[in-house]
Motif scaffolding. Structure first.
Motif, PDB file in Angstrom:
ATOM      1  N   ASN A   6       0.817  -1.213   0.000  1.00 29.75           N
ATOM      2  CA  ASN A   6       0.000   0.000   0.000  1.00 29.75           C
ATOM      3  C   ASN A   6       0.857   1.272   0.000  1.00 29.75           C
ATOM      4  OD1 ASN A   6      -2.334  -1.572   0.037  1.00 29.75           O
ATOM      5  ND2 ASN A   6      -2.413  -1.587   2.264  1.00 29.75           N
ATOM      6  N   GLU A   7       1.863   1.271  -0.868  1.00 27.76           N
ATOM      7  CA  GLU A   7       2.764   2.408  -1.038  1.00 27.76           C
ATOM      8  C   GLU A   7       3.616   2.711   0.202  1.00 27.76           C
ATOM      9  OE1 GLU A   7       0.722   5.754  -2.750  1.00 27.76           O
ATOM     10  OE2 GLU A   7      -0.314   4.461  -4.180  1.00 27.76           O
ATOM     11  N   LYS A   8       3.734   1.741   1.108  1.00 26.11           N
ATOM     12  CA  LYS A   8       4.602   1.876   2.275  1.00 26.11           C
ATOM     13  C   LYS A   8       5.697   0.818   2.185  1.00 26.11           C
ATOM     14  CE  LYS A   8       1.058   1.486   5.083  1.00 26.11           C
ATOM     15  NZ  LYS A   8       0.241   1.271   6.255  1.00 26.11           N
ATOM     16  N   VAL A   9       6.867   1.183   2.627  1.00 23.66           N
ATOM     17  CA  VAL A   9       7.971   0.225   2.678  1.00 23.66           C
ATOM     18  C   VAL A   9       7.955  -0.428   4.053  1.00 23.66           C
ATOM     19  CG1 VAL A   9      10.470  -0.060   2.606  1.00 23.66           C
ATOM     20  CG2 VAL A   9       9.346   1.528   1.024  1.00 23.66           C
ATOM     21  N   GLY A  16      12.775 -12.511   6.860  1.00 22.93           N
ATOM     22  CA  GLY A  16      11.471 -12.053   6.385  1.00 22.93           C
ATOM     23  C   GLY A  16      10.500 -11.651   7.474  1.00 22.93           C
ATOM     24  N   PHE A  17      10.947 -11.624   8.733  1.00 20.12           N
ATOM     25  CA  PHE A  17      10.080 -11.204   9.837  1.00 20.12           C
ATOM     26  C   PHE A  17      10.095  -9.680   9.936  1.00 20.12           C
ATOM     27  CE2 PHE A  17      10.852 -15.566  10.797  1.00 20.12           C
ATOM     28  CZ  PHE A  17       9.693 -16.003  11.430  1.00 20.12           C
ATOM     29  N   LEU A  18       8.973  -9.109  10.344  1.00 17.22           N
ATOM     30  CA  LEU A  18       8.879  -7.660  10.473  1.00 17.22           C
ATOM     31  C   LEU A  18       9.860  -7.138  11.507  1.00 17.22           C
ATOM     32  CD1 LEU A  18       5.013  -7.058  10.493  1.00 17.22           C
ATOM     33  CD2 LEU A  18       6.593  -6.902   8.576  1.00 17.22           C
ATOM     34  N   VAL A  19      10.525  -6.053  11.188  1.00 19.80           N
ATOM     35  CA  VAL A  19      11.393  -5.383  12.147  1.00 19.80           C
ATOM     36  C   VAL A  19      10.532  -4.599  13.126  1.00 19.80           C
ATOM     37  CG1 VAL A  19      13.153  -3.583  12.399  1.00 19.80           C
ATOM     38  CG2 VAL A  19      13.376  -5.309  10.591  1.00 19.80           C
ATOM     39  N   ASP A  20       9.439  -4.001  12.629  1.00 17.14           N
ATOM     40  CA  ASP A  20       8.498  -3.242  13.458  1.00 17.14           C
ATOM     41  C   ASP A  20       7.129  -3.896  13.371  1.00 17.14           C
ATOM     42  OD1 ASP A  20       6.821  -1.446  14.726  1.00 17.14           O
ATOM     43  OD2 ASP A  20       7.299   0.247  13.411  1.00 17.14           O
ATOM     44  N   ALA A  21       6.749  -4.648  14.407  1.00 24.90           N
ATOM     45  CA  ALA A  21       5.477  -5.372  14.413  1.00 24.90           C
ATOM     46  C   ALA A  21       4.275  -4.442  14.253  1.00 24.90           C
ATOM     47  CB  ALA A  21       5.345  -6.176  15.698  1.00 24.90           C
ATOM     48  N   GLN A  22       4.439  -3.160  14.588  1.00 22.69           N
ATOM     49  CA  GLN A  22       3.340  -2.204  14.454  1.00 22.69           C
ATOM     50  C   GLN A  22       2.979  -1.957  12.987  1.00 22.69           C
ATOM     51  OE1 GLN A  22       1.577  -1.015  17.098  1.00 22.69           O
ATOM     52  NE2 GLN A  22       2.839  -2.460  18.233  1.00 22.69           N
ATOM     53  N   TRP A  24       2.334  -4.267  10.889  1.00 22.67           N
ATOM     54  CA  TRP A  24       1.532  -5.372  10.366  1.00 22.67           C
ATOM     55  C   TRP A  24       0.116  -4.915  10.076  1.00 22.67           C
ATOM     56  CZ3 TRP A  24      -2.963  -8.039  11.159  1.00 22.67           C
ATOM     57  CH2 TRP A  24      -3.112  -9.220  10.420  1.00 22.67           C
ATOM     58  N   GLU A  25      -0.414  -5.411   8.998  1.00 20.95           N
ATOM     59  CA  GLU A  25      -1.819  -5.294   8.623  1.00 20.95           C
ATOM     60  C   GLU A  25      -2.094  -6.471   7.701  1.00 20.95           C
ATOM     61  OE1 GLU A  25      -2.582  -2.304   5.290  1.00 20.95           O
ATOM     62  OE2 GLU A  25      -0.832  -1.432   6.300  1.00 20.95           O
ATOM     63  N   ALA A  27      -2.840  -6.731   4.702  1.00 15.72           N
ATOM     64  CA  ALA A  27      -2.183  -6.607   3.393  1.00 15.72           C
ATOM     65  C   ALA A  27      -0.715  -7.039   3.450  1.00 15.72           C
ATOM     66  CB  ALA A  27      -2.298  -5.176   2.888  1.00 15.72           C
ATOM     67  N   VAL A  28      -0.077  -6.893   4.599  1.00 18.88           N
ATOM     68  CA  VAL A  28       1.311  -7.340   4.763  1.00 18.88           C
ATOM     69  C   VAL A  28       1.358  -8.872   4.669  1.00 18.88           C
ATOM     70  CG1 VAL A  28       3.260  -7.481   6.372  1.00 18.88           C
ATOM     71  CG2 VAL A  28       2.028  -5.319   6.089  1.00 18.88           C
ATOM     72  N   ALA A  29       0.424  -9.537   5.330  1.00 17.68           N
ATOM     73  CA  ALA A  29       0.364 -11.001   5.259  1.00 17.68           C
ATOM     74  C   ALA A  29       0.129 -11.452   3.820  1.00 17.68           C
ATOM     75  CB  ALA A  29      -0.742 -11.530   6.168  1.00 17.68           C
ATOM     76  N   GLU A  30      -0.771 -10.774   3.120  1.00 16.56           N
ATOM     77  CA  GLU A  30      -1.055 -11.106   1.721  1.00 16.56           C
ATOM     78  C   GLU A  30       0.195 -10.944   0.868  1.00 16.56           C
ATOM     79  OE1 GLU A  30      -3.797 -12.325   0.380  1.00 16.56           O
ATOM     80  OE2 GLU A  30      -5.365 -11.896   1.841  1.00 16.56           O
ATOM     81  N   ALA A  31       0.933  -9.853   1.085  1.00 15.38           N
ATOM     82  CA  ALA A  31       2.153  -9.604   0.308  1.00 15.38           C
ATOM     83  C   ALA A  31       3.209 -10.668   0.591  1.00 15.38           C
ATOM     84  CB  ALA A  31       2.699  -8.210   0.615  1.00 15.38           C
TER      85      ALA A  31
END
Length: 112
Positions: A6-9, A16-22, A24-25, A27-31
């Motif tokens: 969604n136009e956010k990096v 492949g784990f999120l550096v910042d869990a905040q 997450w949405e 759409a991140v799981a879908e990507a």
């Protein structure tokens, strides 16, 4: 590493784990799943929602054995079987499911 959603990096670590869990949405799981060649179904989402609730309650990402047991109790043994989880989240299913759920890496033997 990073992915764009969604136009956010969204920054991820080398696994492949999120550096910042905040960040997450859904759409991140879908990507993440799309990168792995997986289309998330309702069954995938049941596991992802379960993991997010589990983490919120216990503050730990479960390993496969613990996830299978807890998921089996919550959603039924057919959905919690290791075979079912492996079919849904190929490779290392607990690790992959936790990654899609925006959680840290599972901790082996993290029973609660």
């Amino acid at each position: 590493m990073s992915i764009e959603v969604n136009e956010k990096v969204i920054v991820t670590d080398h696994d492949g784990f999120l550096v910042d869990a905040q960040q997450w949405e859904p759409a991140v799981a879908e990507a993440m799943a799309g990168i792995d060649g997986i289309v998330l179904t309702e069954l995938h989402w049941q596991v992802i929602r379960f993991l997010r609730d589990y983490y919120e309650e216990y503050q730990v990402a479960p390993d496969l054995r613990t996830l299978s047991k807890a998921l089996g109790h919550a959603l039924g043994t057919d959905k919690g079987s290791k075979e079912q989880l492996t079919a849904l989240f190929s490779g290392a299913p607990a690790k992959t499911a936790c990654r899609y759920a925006g959680l840290p890496k599972p901790i082996k033997g993290a029973c609660v």
